[in-house]
Design an enzyme around this catalytic site. Structure first.
Site, PDB file in Angstrom:
ATOM      1  N   HIS A   7      41.565  43.209  36.909  1.00 31.89           N
ATOM      2  CA  HIS A   7      42.893  43.078  37.506  1.00 31.89           C
ATOM      3  C   HIS A   7      42.693  42.953  39.196  1.00 31.89           C
ATOM      4  O   HIS A   7      41.722  43.359  39.610  1.00 31.89           O
ATOM      5  CB  HIS A   7      43.626  44.581  37.148  1.00 31.89           C
ATOM      6  CG  HIS A   7      44.003  44.639  35.772  1.00 31.89           C
ATOM      7  ND1 HIS A   7      44.722  45.859  35.259  1.00 31.89           N
ATOM      8  CD2 HIS A   7      43.288  44.075  34.624  1.00 31.89           C
ATOM      9  CE1 HIS A   7      44.596  45.654  34.028  1.00 31.89           C
ATOM     10  NE2 HIS A   7      44.023  44.764  33.539  1.00 31.89           N
ATOM     11  N   GLU A  26      43.984  44.580  41.433  1.00 27.80           N
ATOM     12  CA  GLU A  26      43.762  45.943  42.165  1.00 27.80           C
ATOM     13  C   GLU A  26      42.357  46.156  42.103  1.00 27.80           C
ATOM     14  O   GLU A  26      41.708  46.499  43.026  1.00 27.80           O
ATOM     15  CB  GLU A  26      44.717  47.028  41.470  1.00 27.80           C
ATOM     16  CG  GLU A  26      45.800  46.996  41.602  1.00 27.80           C
ATOM     17  CD  GLU A  26      46.458  46.581  40.276  1.00 27.80           C
ATOM     18  OE1 GLU A  26      46.061  45.615  39.813  1.00 27.80           O
ATOM     19  OE2 GLU A  26      47.499  47.169  39.512  1.00 27.80           O
ATOM     20  N   CYS A  62      48.599  49.669  36.282  1.00 24.74           N
ATOM     21  CA  CYS A  62      48.425  50.291  34.867  1.00 24.74           C
ATOM     22  C   CYS A  62      47.597  51.560  34.993  1.00 24.74           C
ATOM     23  O   CYS A  62      46.911  51.857  36.068  1.00 24.74           O
ATOM     24  CB  CYS A  62      47.733  49.256  34.203  1.00 24.74           C
ATOM     25  SG  CYS A  62      46.016  48.948  34.648  1.00 24.74           S
ATOM     26  N   CYS A 108      44.083  50.982  36.760  1.00 26.56           N
ATOM     27  CA  CYS A 108      44.063  50.549  37.965  1.00 26.56           C
ATOM     28  C   CYS A 108      44.314  51.961  38.865  1.00 26.56           C
ATOM     29  O   CYS A 108      44.035  52.208  40.012  1.00 26.56           O
ATOM     30  CB  CYS A 108      44.869  49.568  38.218  1.00 26.56           C
ATOM     31  SG  CYS A 108      44.214  47.947  37.591  1.00 26.56           S
TER      32      CYS A 108
END
Length: 169
Positions: free
Chosen positions: A68, A70, A98, A101
């Protein structure tokens, strides 16, 4: 350069400081779109050094469910500062983080998270979960949402409309 104290950061989502850094995150998200990745971008800003990381989702390219925006940006930032503790950093991301993260953000000791649009399916800062300010955890973050929310949401909406039109997941 960041204010001396994170308490001095503006809480207005239309403040130029936030708009500038969210635009950088959007630039990264647009690159993801071009590369047929879900268009989410992230930027890490260090108190003394300014922008030290910029990333976008790369799950498809890397065949990595953890890739992801992040997570990649946090890894880049940790390398830059030479520590997993990112206590002098802010994280900007185009979509509310999410649970994975948000957990990494807490583990990295990031004091401030700024996001664009909410995530009704997996948001872990305000929408579904409150991982970043859960008092049971050893670290909590100040979280500001809604910075360039329409632009962030529009990019995601257009991406998924395009994928559906192409018959892709």
């Amino acid at each position: 350069m960041l204010p001396l104290s994170f308490r001095e950061l503006p809480t207005d989502p239309t403040h130029p400081f936030h708009l500038h850094h969210m635009e950088l995150a959007l630039d990264a998200a647009r690159q993801a779109y071009v590369e047929e990745e879900v268009p989410i971008g992230s930027v890490v800003v260090h108190r003394q050094h300014g922008v030290i990381a910029q990333a976008y989702n790369q799950r498809e390219q890397l065949n990595d469910p953890t890739a992801h925006a992040e997570m990649i940006a946090l890894t880049q930032a940790a390398r830059f500062v030479g520590s997993w503790r990112l206590e002098d950093c802010l994280l900007y991301v185009t979509l509310e983080p999410c649970p994975m993260c948000a957990g990494a953000i807490v583990q990295a000791r990031v004091p401030v998270v700024v996001y664009g649009c909410t995530d009704p399916k997996a948001g872990a800062c305000h929408t579904l979960y409150h991982i970043t300010d859960d008092p049971r955890l050893n670290h909590r973050c100040v979280v500001l949402g809604g910075v360039l929310a329409e632009q962030c949401a529009g990019l995601l909406r257009n991406f998924f409309l395009d994928r559906r039109a192409e018959g892709k997941k």
